[in-house]
Design an enzyme around this catalytic site. Structure first.
Site, PDB file in Angstrom:
ATOM      1  N   ARG A   1       0.833  -1.205   0.000  1.00 51.11           N
ATOM      2  CA  ARG A   1       0.000   0.000   0.000  1.00 51.11           C
ATOM      3  C   ARG A   1       0.866   1.253   0.000  1.00 51.11           C
ATOM      4  O   ARG A   1       0.609   2.201  -0.733  1.00 51.11           O
ATOM      5  CB  ARG A   1      -0.928  -0.010   1.208  1.00 51.11           C
ATOM      6  CG  ARG A   1      -1.792   1.235   1.316  1.00 51.11           C
ATOM      7  CD  ARG A   1      -1.331   2.073   2.504  1.00 51.11           C
ATOM      8  NE  ARG A   1      -2.096   3.293   2.579  1.00 51.11           N
ATOM      9  CZ  ARG A   1      -1.547   4.483   2.775  1.00 51.11           C
ATOM     10  NH1 ARG A   1      -0.257   4.615   2.912  1.00 51.11           N
ATOM     11  NH2 ARG A   1      -2.297   5.556   2.839  1.00 51.11           N
TER      12      ARG A   1
ATOM     13  N   HIS B   1       2.721   6.140  -2.276  1.00 50.69           N
ATOM     14  CA  HIS B   1       3.792   7.115  -2.210  1.00 50.69           C
ATOM     15  C   HIS B   1       4.788   7.025  -3.362  1.00 50.69           C
ATOM     16  O   HIS B   1       5.538   7.979  -3.594  1.00 50.69           O
ATOM     17  CB  HIS B   1       4.534   6.985  -0.876  1.00 50.69           C
ATOM     18  CG  HIS B   1       3.645   7.241   0.292  1.00 50.69           C
ATOM     19  ND1 HIS B   1       3.094   8.476   0.568  1.00 50.69           N
ATOM     20  CD2 HIS B   1       3.161   6.412   1.250  1.00 50.69           C
ATOM     21  CE1 HIS B   1       2.338   8.405   1.636  1.00 50.69           C
ATOM     22  NE2 HIS B   1       2.358   7.161   2.074  1.00 50.69           N
TER      23      HIS B   1
END
Length: 115
Positions: free
Chosen positions: A74, A79
């Site tokens: 994730r 990011h």
């Protein structure tokens, strides 16, 4: 604050959505369909966020579930989205997600049995 049970349900619902998104798609179809790729990646981030919020005591009780890997995936998707490897996303969606669903169903049944 939401309960562990609700986060586990979120994971199951997201895995079910991923299964539906890719039900009629092969690897090539997935790689060439931005809409399906985006939808799957979004649900994988939901899975990662929910996994991150499951309490540490519950995660410790079920170490066979790769909690850290799920959360790490994730984090990369959110990011470092520019470096997402779509082959890995496909592998995760088509192979790992069904296994995760089975594990989470067992956790729910074991930890939160129906009255």
């Amino acid at each position: 604050m939401r309960s562990d049970r609700l986060y586990l349900v979120d994971i199951i619902e997201a895995t079910d959505a991923i299964t539906a998104f890719i039900s009629d798609v092969d690897t090539e179809g997935f790689l060439n369909n931005d809409l399906v790729r985006s939808a799957v990646l979004h649900k994988l981030t939901i899975i990662g966020e929910a996994a991150a919020r499951v309490s540490m005591p519950l995660r410790a009780r079920f170490p066979e579930t790769p909690w850290s890997d799920i959360v790490g995936f994730r984090n990369i998707a959110v990011h470092a989205y520019f470096s997402v490897d779509w082959q890995i996303v496909w592998q995760t969606a088509s192979s790992d997600t069904p296994q995760l669903r089975e594990q989470v169903v067992r956790i729910l049944q074991t930890t939160f049995p129906d009255p």
